[in-house]
Design a protein around this motif. Structure first.
Motif, PDB file in Angstrom:
ATOM      1  N   VAL A  40       0.907  -1.026  -0.002  1.00 25.44           N
ATOM      2  CA  VAL A  40      -0.078  -0.029  -0.072  1.00 25.44           C
ATOM      3  C   VAL A  40       0.940   1.264  -0.063  1.00 25.44           C
ATOM      4  O   VAL A  40       1.858   1.325   0.650  1.00 25.44           O
ATOM      5  CB  VAL A  40      -0.996   0.128   1.226  1.00 25.44           C
ATOM      6  N   ASP A  42       1.115   5.270   1.122  1.00 30.20           N
ATOM      7  CA  ASP A  42       0.784   6.190   2.092  1.00 30.20           C
ATOM      8  C   ASP A  42      -0.683   6.733   1.889  1.00 30.20           C
ATOM      9  O   ASP A  42      -1.461   6.762   2.946  1.00 30.20           O
ATOM     10  CB  ASP A  42       1.658   7.385   2.347  1.00 30.20           C
ATOM     11  N   ARG A  45      -3.496   4.198   2.698  1.00 32.43           N
ATOM     12  CA  ARG A  45      -4.000   4.026   4.275  1.00 32.43           C
ATOM     13  C   ARG A  45      -4.936   4.992   4.733  1.00 32.43           C
ATOM     14  O   ARG A  45      -5.392   4.955   5.727  1.00 32.43           O
ATOM     15  CB  ARG A  45      -2.523   3.928   5.178  1.00 32.43           C
ATOM     16  N   ASP A  50      -4.855  -1.593   6.855  1.00 31.58           N
ATOM     17  CA  ASP A  50      -4.082  -3.000   6.655  1.00 31.58           C
ATOM     18  C   ASP A  50      -4.632  -3.930   7.191  1.00 31.58           C
ATOM     19  O   ASP A  50      -4.558  -4.896   6.378  1.00 31.58           O
ATOM     20  CB  ASP A  50      -2.617  -2.774   7.604  1.00 31.58           C
ATOM     21  N   PHE A  53      -6.661  -5.917   4.654  1.00 31.93           N
ATOM     22  CA  PHE A  53      -6.029  -6.847   3.729  1.00 31.93           C
ATOM     23  C   PHE A  53      -5.236  -7.994   4.339  1.00 31.93           C
ATOM     24  O   PHE A  53      -5.095  -9.133   3.775  1.00 31.93           O
ATOM     25  CB  PHE A  53      -5.038  -5.859   3.091  1.00 31.93           C
ATOM     26  N   GLU A  54      -4.850  -7.841   5.585  1.00 31.34           N
ATOM     27  CA  GLU A  54      -3.952  -8.897   6.300  1.00 31.34           C
ATOM     28  C   GLU A  54      -4.991  -9.996   6.477  1.00 31.34           C
ATOM     29  O   GLU A  54      -4.657 -11.157   6.388  1.00 31.34           O
ATOM     30  CB  GLU A  54      -3.410  -8.516   7.448  1.00 31.34           C
ATOM     31  N   PRO A  60       1.271  -9.967   6.276  1.00 34.39           N
ATOM     32  CA  PRO A  60       1.409  -8.572   6.534  1.00 34.39           C
ATOM     33  C   PRO A  60       1.196  -7.772   5.282  1.00 34.39           C
ATOM     34  O   PRO A  60       1.913  -8.389   4.264  1.00 34.39           O
ATOM     35  CB  PRO A  60       2.615  -8.681   7.426  1.00 34.39           C
ATOM     36  N   VAL A  61       0.659  -6.551   5.318  1.00 38.10           N
ATOM     37  CA  VAL A  61       0.886  -5.652   4.411  1.00 38.10           C
ATOM     38  C   VAL A  61       2.255  -4.909   4.352  1.00 38.10           C
ATOM     39  O   VAL A  61       2.836  -4.542   5.559  1.00 38.10           O
ATOM     40  CB  VAL A  61      -0.062  -4.641   4.522  1.00 38.10           C
ATOM     41  N   SER A  63       4.428  -1.616   2.842  1.00 38.63           N
ATOM     42  CA  SER A  63       4.615  -0.555   2.637  1.00 38.63           C
ATOM     43  C   SER A  63       5.826   0.436   2.892  1.00 38.63           C
ATOM     44  O   SER A  63       6.222   1.181   1.982  1.00 38.63           O
ATOM     45  CB  SER A  63       3.420   0.244   3.568  1.00 38.63           C
TER      46      SER A  63
END
Ligand SMILES: Cc1cc2nc3c(=O)[nH]c(=O)nc-3n(C[C@H](O)[C@H](O)[C@H](O)COP(=O)(O)O)c2cc1C
Length: 182
Positions: A40, A42, A45, A50, A53-54, A60-61, A63
């Motif tokens: 992702v 900024d 977000r 997150d 998606f997680e 884990p996402v 970024s």
């Protein structure tokens, strides 16, 4: 066997009002058997968390380009993904990719991939933004370099206007990915 079993997709999400559709796409891809790594910006977000998606992908996402222990993720992901997808792609990130900006994970992935793996861009924005020469020219250049630019749909946009710029629906993107990779 699931249609995308064993396939690895990097789903990159940027800060559009349509970012919620990326959650639906992540879910469809996982259901189809793909491993999905979400990255992702900024901006993204500000629109979607997150945890969504997680929860959907079980991963884990990513970024932060400088996250401890993950400093080489942009190289590893660029080399192992079967497909990298920018969904939704903001005007900001379209311009950044066209300029070769490398100060975030999405920009570094784009450069590190260097078209060795398919790179798809799904724009989502207001019709005037999409038609602006800064965006239109950048999309033409990116397509010329080897990106696949997915079409936008026509209809009512979040800003209330009617026109082009709607993000391609997740179900259609899944069909295209299955056609390309299955
Ligand atoms: C409510 C709202 C909706 C937005 N929707 C879009 C959009 O659909 N497409 C777009 O290009 N920018 C949109 N923007 C502007 C981007 O969020 C802004 O340019 C941001 O800096 C993009 O960051 P990113 O590209 O790093 O994700 C929107 C902004 C707001 C406040």
């Amino acid at each position: 066997m699931s249609k995308l079993e064993g396939r690895s997709i990097v789903l990159q999400v940027t800060g559009s009002i349509a970012a919620f559709k990326a959650a639906a796409l992540a879910s469809l891809l996982v259901d189809a058997g793909a491993g999905v790594q979400v990255v992702v910006s900024d901006g993204a977000r500000r629109f979607i968390g997150d945890a969504t998606f997680e929860g959907l992908t079980g991963r884990p996402v990513l970024s932060d380009l400088f996250e401890r222990g993950r400093a080489h993720d942009h190289i590893r992901l660029a080399e192992t993904a079967d497909l990298l997808l920018l969904y939704p792609a903001t005007a900001n990130h379209v311009a950044r990719l066209r300029a070769g900006a490398a100060d975030d994970l999405i920009g570094c992935l784009f450069l590190a991939n260097n078209f060795r793996r398919p790179y798809w861009i799904a724009p989502a924005m207001n019709s005037n933004m999409l038609a602006h020469p800064a965006v239109a020219e950048a999309l033409t250049v990116l397509e010329g370099w080897g990106c696949r630019i997915l079409p936008t749909g026509e209809g009512r946009l979040a800003c209330g206007a009617v026109g082009y710029g709607r993000l391609l629906e997740p179900e259609r993107v899944l069909e295209l990915i299955v056609e390309a990779l299955a």
